[in-house]
Every structure is written in C-alpha cells, then in structure tokens.
Write an enzyme that holds these catalytic residues in place. Structure first.
Site, mmCIF file in Angstrom:
data_model
loop_
_atom_site.group_PDB
_atom_site.id
_atom_site.type_symbol
_atom_site.label_atom_id
_atom_site.label_comp_id
_atom_site.label_asym_id
_atom_site.label_seq_id
_atom_site.Cartn_x
_atom_site.Cartn_y
_atom_site.Cartn_z
ATOM 1 N N ARG A 2 -3.117 -5.828 8.065
ATOM 2 C CA ARG A 2 -1.710 -5.445 8.149
ATOM 3 C C ARG A 2 -1.385 -4.931 9.546
ATOM 4 O O ARG A 2 -2.137 -4.113 10.097
ATOM 5 C CB ARG A 2 -1.372 -4.351 7.130
ATOM 6 C CG ARG A 2 0.139 -4.104 7.041
ATOM 7 C CD ARG A 2 0.545 -3.084 6.009
ATOM 8 N NE ARG A 2 1.875 -3.416 5.481
ATOM 9 C CZ ARG A 2 2.682 -2.575 4.859
ATOM 10 N NH1 ARG A 2 2.298 -1.326 4.660
ATOM 11 N NH2 ARG A 2 3.857 -2.957 4.416
ATOM 12 N N PRO B 123 0.845 -1.192 0.000
ATOM 13 C CA PRO B 123 0.000 0.000 0.000
ATOM 14 C C PRO B 123 0.882 1.244 0.000
ATOM 15 O O PRO B 123 1.780 1.362 0.833
ATOM 16 C CB PRO B 123 -0.805 -0.124 1.296
ATOM 17 C CG PRO B 123 -0.026 -1.074 2.165
ATOM 18 C CD PRO B 123 0.730 -1.973 1.241
ATOM 19 N N LEU B 124 0.657 2.146 -0.932
ATOM 20 C CA LEU B 124 1.495 3.341 -1.094
ATOM 21 C C LEU B 124 0.615 4.564 -1.295
ATOM 22 O O LEU B 124 0.003 4.738 -2.360
ATOM 23 C CB LEU B 124 2.427 3.173 -2.299
ATOM 24 C CG LEU B 124 3.495 2.072 -2.180
ATOM 25 C CD1 LEU B 124 4.080 1.740 -3.545
ATOM 26 C CD2 LEU B 124 4.581 2.469 -1.197
ATOM 27 N N THR B 125 0.532 5.394 -0.281
ATOM 28 C CA THR B 125 -0.225 6.637 -0.347
ATOM 29 C C THR B 125 0.406 7.573 -1.362
ATOM 30 O O THR B 125 1.606 7.824 -1.307
ATOM 31 C CB THR B 125 -0.253 7.278 1.053
ATOM 32 O OG1 THR B 125 -1.131 6.506 1.864
ATOM 33 C CG2 THR B 125 -0.723 8.722 1.012
ATOM 34 N N TYR C 297 -1.824 4.433 12.888
ATOM 35 C CA TYR C 297 -3.180 4.957 12.648
ATOM 36 C C TYR C 297 -4.175 4.309 13.626
ATOM 37 O O TYR C 297 -3.761 3.622 14.561
ATOM 38 C CB TYR C 297 -3.555 4.769 11.175
ATOM 39 C CG TYR C 297 -2.571 5.494 10.274
ATOM 40 C CD1 TYR C 297 -2.619 6.882 10.144
ATOM 41 C CD2 TYR C 297 -1.541 4.808 9.636
ATOM 42 C CE1 TYR C 297 -1.680 7.562 9.376
ATOM 43 C CE2 TYR C 297 -0.594 5.480 8.858
ATOM 44 C CZ TYR C 297 -0.673 6.858 8.735
ATOM 45 O OH TYR C 297 0.261 7.531 7.994
ATOM 46 N N GLY D 278 7.419 -2.045 -1.663
ATOM 47 C CA GLY D 278 6.925 -0.681 -1.805
ATOM 48 C C GLY D 278 7.639 0.099 -2.886
ATOM 49 O O GLY D 278 7.250 0.102 -4.055
ATOM 50 N N GLN E 50 -6.746 -1.189 0.684
ATOM 51 C CA GLN E 50 -6.364 -0.986 2.085
ATOM 52 C C GLN E 50 -7.312 0.045 2.689
ATOM 53 O O GLN E 50 -7.416 1.176 2.189
ATOM 54 C CB GLN E 50 -4.924 -0.510 2.238
ATOM 55 C CG GLN E 50 -4.534 -0.511 3.731
ATOM 56 C CD GLN E 50 -3.174 0.051 4.033
ATOM 57 O OE1 GLN E 50 -2.900 1.197 3.692
ATOM 58 N NE2 GLN E 50 -2.329 -0.723 4.694
HETATM 59 C C1 LIG Z 1 5.245 6.910 -0.545
HETATM 60 C C2 LIG Z 1 4.878 5.881 0.472
HETATM 61 C C3 LIG Z 1 3.546 5.757 0.882
HETATM 62 C C4 LIG Z 1 3.155 4.765 1.787
HETATM 63 N N1 LIG Z 1 1.821 4.621 2.111
HETATM 64 C C5 LIG Z 1 1.425 3.581 2.889
HETATM 65 C C6 LIG Z 1 0.035 3.336 3.108
HETATM 66 O O1 LIG Z 1 -0.865 4.025 2.606
HETATM 67 N N2 LIG Z 1 -0.297 2.292 3.903
HETATM 68 C C7 LIG Z 1 0.657 1.467 4.480
HETATM 69 O O2 LIG Z 1 0.304 0.508 5.185
HETATM 70 N N3 LIG Z 1 1.972 1.681 4.269
HETATM 71 C C8 LIG Z 1 2.380 2.690 3.473
HETATM 72 N N4 LIG Z 1 3.717 2.856 3.195
HETATM 73 C C9 LIG Z 1 4.684 1.847 3.648
HETATM 74 C C10 LIG Z 1 4.926 0.803 2.550
HETATM 75 O O3 LIG Z 1 3.768 -0.006 2.399
HETATM 76 C C11 LIG Z 1 6.145 -0.082 2.842
HETATM 77 O O4 LIG Z 1 5.959 -0.749 4.057
HETATM 78 C C12 LIG Z 1 7.447 0.730 2.889
HETATM 79 O O5 LIG Z 1 7.574 1.512 1.704
HETATM 80 C C13 LIG Z 1 8.702 -0.132 3.034
HETATM 81 O O6 LIG Z 1 8.829 -1.055 1.969
HETATM 82 P P1 LIG Z 1 9.892 -0.811 0.756
HETATM 83 O O7 LIG Z 1 11.251 -0.807 1.383
HETATM 84 O O8 LIG Z 1 9.691 -2.023 -0.126
HETATM 85 O O9 LIG Z 1 9.551 0.481 0.107
HETATM 86 C C14 LIG Z 1 4.139 3.881 2.327
HETATM 87 C C15 LIG Z 1 5.476 4.027 1.951
HETATM 88 C C16 LIG Z 1 5.845 4.997 1.031
HETATM 89 C C17 LIG Z 1 7.299 5.078 0.597
#
Ligand SMILES: Cc1cc2nc3c(=O)[nH]c(=O)nc-3n(C[C@H](O)[C@H](O)[C@H](O)COP(=O)(O)O)c2cc1C
Length: 359
Positions: free
Chosen positions: A224, A22-24, A177, A314, A97
């Site tokens: 999660r 999940p990526l905001t 959250y 991510g 999500q």
């Molecule tokens: C730009 C961005 C937005 C994110 N948004 C969320 C989100 O909406 N919900 C969530 O559970 N985690 C969010 N995360 C965390 C990611 O899901 C993930 O756990 C984190 O990027 C680490 O993994 P990576 O090393 O593969 O990037 C976000 C991370 C990034 C970088």
C-alpha cells in the site's frame, strides 16, 4: 466486470471487488494479542471480497499505537490464527497489513524502546501513550548497517502472518510510517544510498518488498502506498519527484508480479495514479483517502470508469458488516461512530447491526 464480480488476487479468488481497508482499532491489549472480540469483528465482515487487517507491528520498536496487535510473539500468532480461521470459515479472505511505525511512536507506546526512522527529524504533534498524551520524540536515524535487521524482522513477521493463516500480507508503505518516511524527501534527509535521489529514497521499500516476496511469494505480498498524501509530516510536494520516486518503486517490483498495489490518493483518475497503474500492470486497489468517506456512488463510478480493479472501503465497512449486500441492493447504511474508532470493548466494534429490513 463490476464491483460485485470476482477478482483473482495473487493466489486467491475474491468473490467481489470490495476490499475492507486496513483500520486500526487498538483492541488487542498491552500484549498485542488479538482475542475473540477481534476475531468476531473480522468474521462479521467476511462477505467483503478481501479483508486487510489493521496495521500490525513486525517488531516491538515498530509499535505505533497502544492496544495495537503484533505479529512477533507466539501468542500473537496464535491469536491471529483464531481470526483467520473465523474469517475463512465464513467464506472470507484476509491479508495482514504489516506496518512499522518509524518515527510515529513514542517510548511510552513501544515498551521504552528507541524510536527509529530514516533521519532524526521529529513530527510535529502529540501521541497517545499508555501514560497520556506526549509530544513525538526526535527519532534516531537508522544506520545503514541496521537496515538488514529491520528487513529481517519484517520477513519474520510476514512468515508469521502466513503461519497464522493469512492469505497474504500488505506492506504498509502509506500514511507517513517507516516505509513512507524513506520515500518522502521531507522525512528522509539521508546522504547514503538510502537517501537523496528518488532512486535512493525508493531503495528501502524495494529491498523490503523483494525480501518478503522471496520468503512468502510475491503472489502473497501486496503493497500500500499513499503518494502526495502529505500526512504526519511525510510531505511530497514536487510532482516530478513524486513520479520519479513512485515510478522507480513500481517499476522495480512490477516484474515480480505482486499480489496487488493498493493506492490511496484523492485523485484516483489523475495522471499520477493512472500512470502508476499502467506501469504496475497487475491488480490495483484504490481508495480516495480520509477527506470524504467512500460512498457507494464513488465506488461504482471508479469501477465503471475502469480506474481500478477493486475499491478499498474504510468507514462504511467499519459501520456495516454486511456492506456488500447493502451496496449491491442499495439499502440504508449504519453511520460510523467516530467516538468508538479507537476505544476499548465491543461498543462500536462488534455491535454494528446487519440490515434487518426486507429488500
Ligand atoms: C479508524 C481508522 C483507522 C485506520 N487505520 C489504518 C491502518 O491501520 N492502516 C492504513 O493503511 N490505513 C488506515 N486507515 C485509513 C483507511 O484505510 C482508509 O484509507 C480511510 O479510512 C479512507 O477510506 P474511507 O473513506 O473509505 O473510510 C484508517 C482509517 C480510519 C478511519
């Protein structure tokens, strides 16, 4: 079994074990309606075994970010329908999500509404509202008799997600959250049945999980968590308390056979994660957190060592729409551009190229 082999999650078959985290990205405007650009972004990433959408709000009060999409209004559901149709037409799978901000928001983000949390404890820091940076406010503690309403809003949003064509939902119990605030002894100072002991702090998430599973099916409901992540002041520093709290949660939902449990933790091989996995006894998705970006080697190793059933990725997925092919064939990668993570428009969103060379 390896990263590129199929996996059954709830009622769907994934073609590989790479899960888009999940990526905001905050590109759904003030009305929280995902448009064609959002659909294109997710469509481009349909070769990942499963896409988890960015956090979407189940109620206006629970909106955490400007430009965040929701699952509340008919327009939002219709917008998501175009996203899920695009992903499915490209052969992909997508879960929504569903996240409630809890105290991690501001009236300047959530339409002037009250900021709600388990306890009236503010987090330290500033947030980006529509009117610029503001300190986080002291939230109002939810009364016990308001909790069923919060759960009802989640249930309605998850029903909306299924109606919008999502293959399932992921309840966001991570990263500080609302759900995580109930679990954390630093954020939850309640003295009623929802606070105090590990069992009481786990109660809200368990009740929420059960209610959503009763509405759309446990086989379509994932969760999660990020125990010990210690972000956004949702501190959890006592190892015994951690295992008691998350153990209670996992033991309570495991018999329902959830679609999956997704764990974010910087020590995926450690006792806490592996003990929760043993007790969950269903598909466990792992991500080692923000500290170091997930690499191909780390993902391959997590699978080789049998630490999880799928790896949540991510930033590499953000920057590489064709990540599955690139990692399978060990091809060069695009680097993620942090300056466009939370921005407007297609730049750094739908313009990351696929690999153009030969292999
Ligand atoms: C730009 C961005 C937005 C994110 N948004 C969320 C989100 O909406 N919900 C969530 O559970 N985690 C969010 N995360 C965390 C990611 O899901 C993930 O756990 C984190 O990027 C680490 O993994 P990576 O090393 O593969 O990037 C976000 C991370 C990034 C970088």
């Amino acid at each position: 079994m390896n990263l590129f082999s199929p996996l059954t999650v709830g009622s769907v078959e994934l073609s590989n074990r790479l899960v888009m985290a999940p990526l905001t990205r905050m590109r759904s405007g003030r009305d929280g309606v995902p448009g064609p650009m959002v659909a294109e972004h997710y469509r481009q990433r349909a070769s990942l075994g499963l896409i988890i959408s960015e956090g979407t709000y189940p109620s206006f009060a629970g909106q955490a970010f400007t430009g965040q999409p929701g699952l509340v209004t008919e327009e939002q559901v219709a917008g998501w329908r175009k996203v899920t149709d695009a992903v499915h037409a490209a052969g992909g799978r997508i879960y929504a999500q569903v996240m409630h901000s809890g105290r991690v928001t501001h009236p300047g983000i959530n339409g002037g509404r009250e900021v709600l949390a388990p306890s009236a404890v503010a987090i330290n820091g500033l947030t980006h509202t529509y009117e610029g940076k503001q300190p986080y406010p002291v939230p109002r503690a939810l009364a016990a008799d308001e909790i069923p309403q919060v759960i009802a809003e989640f249930v309605a949003a998850c029903r909306n997600a299924v109606d919008a064509g999502f293959d399932g939902v992921e309840l966001h119990g991570a990263n500080g959250y609302l759900l995580h605030e109930f679990l954390s002894p630093a954020a939850n100072l309640r003295t009623d049945g929802y606070g105090g002991s590990p069992e009481n702090r786990a109660r809200f998430v368990i009740e929420l999980y059960r209610a959503v599973a009763a509405e759309i099916g446990a086989e379509r409901t994932g969760l999660r968590i990020s125990p010990e992540h210690n972000v956004q002041d949702a501190l959890e520093t006592d190892p015994e308390d951690l295992l008691a709290t998350y153990g209670t949660l996992v033991d309570a939902i495991a018999p329902l056979k959830p679609a999956y449990l997704s764990i974010l933790h910087n020590d995926p091989a450690g006792h806490l994660v592996q003990e929760l996995r043993r007790r969950f006894d269903g598909p466990v998705l792992l991500n080692s957190g923000f500290g170091v970006e997930t690499t191909r080697d780390e993902a391959l190793e997590m699978m080789d060592r049998g630490l999880c059933d799928a790896v949540v990725v991510g930033r590499p997925a953000l920057a590489n729409p064709d990540l599955v092919r690139r990692w399978r064939d060990d091809l060069p990668l695009n680097a993620p551009d942090r300056s466009t993570f939370y921005a407007f428009g297609p730049e750094g969103y739908t313009d990351y190229p696929e690999y153009a060379g030969q292999n």
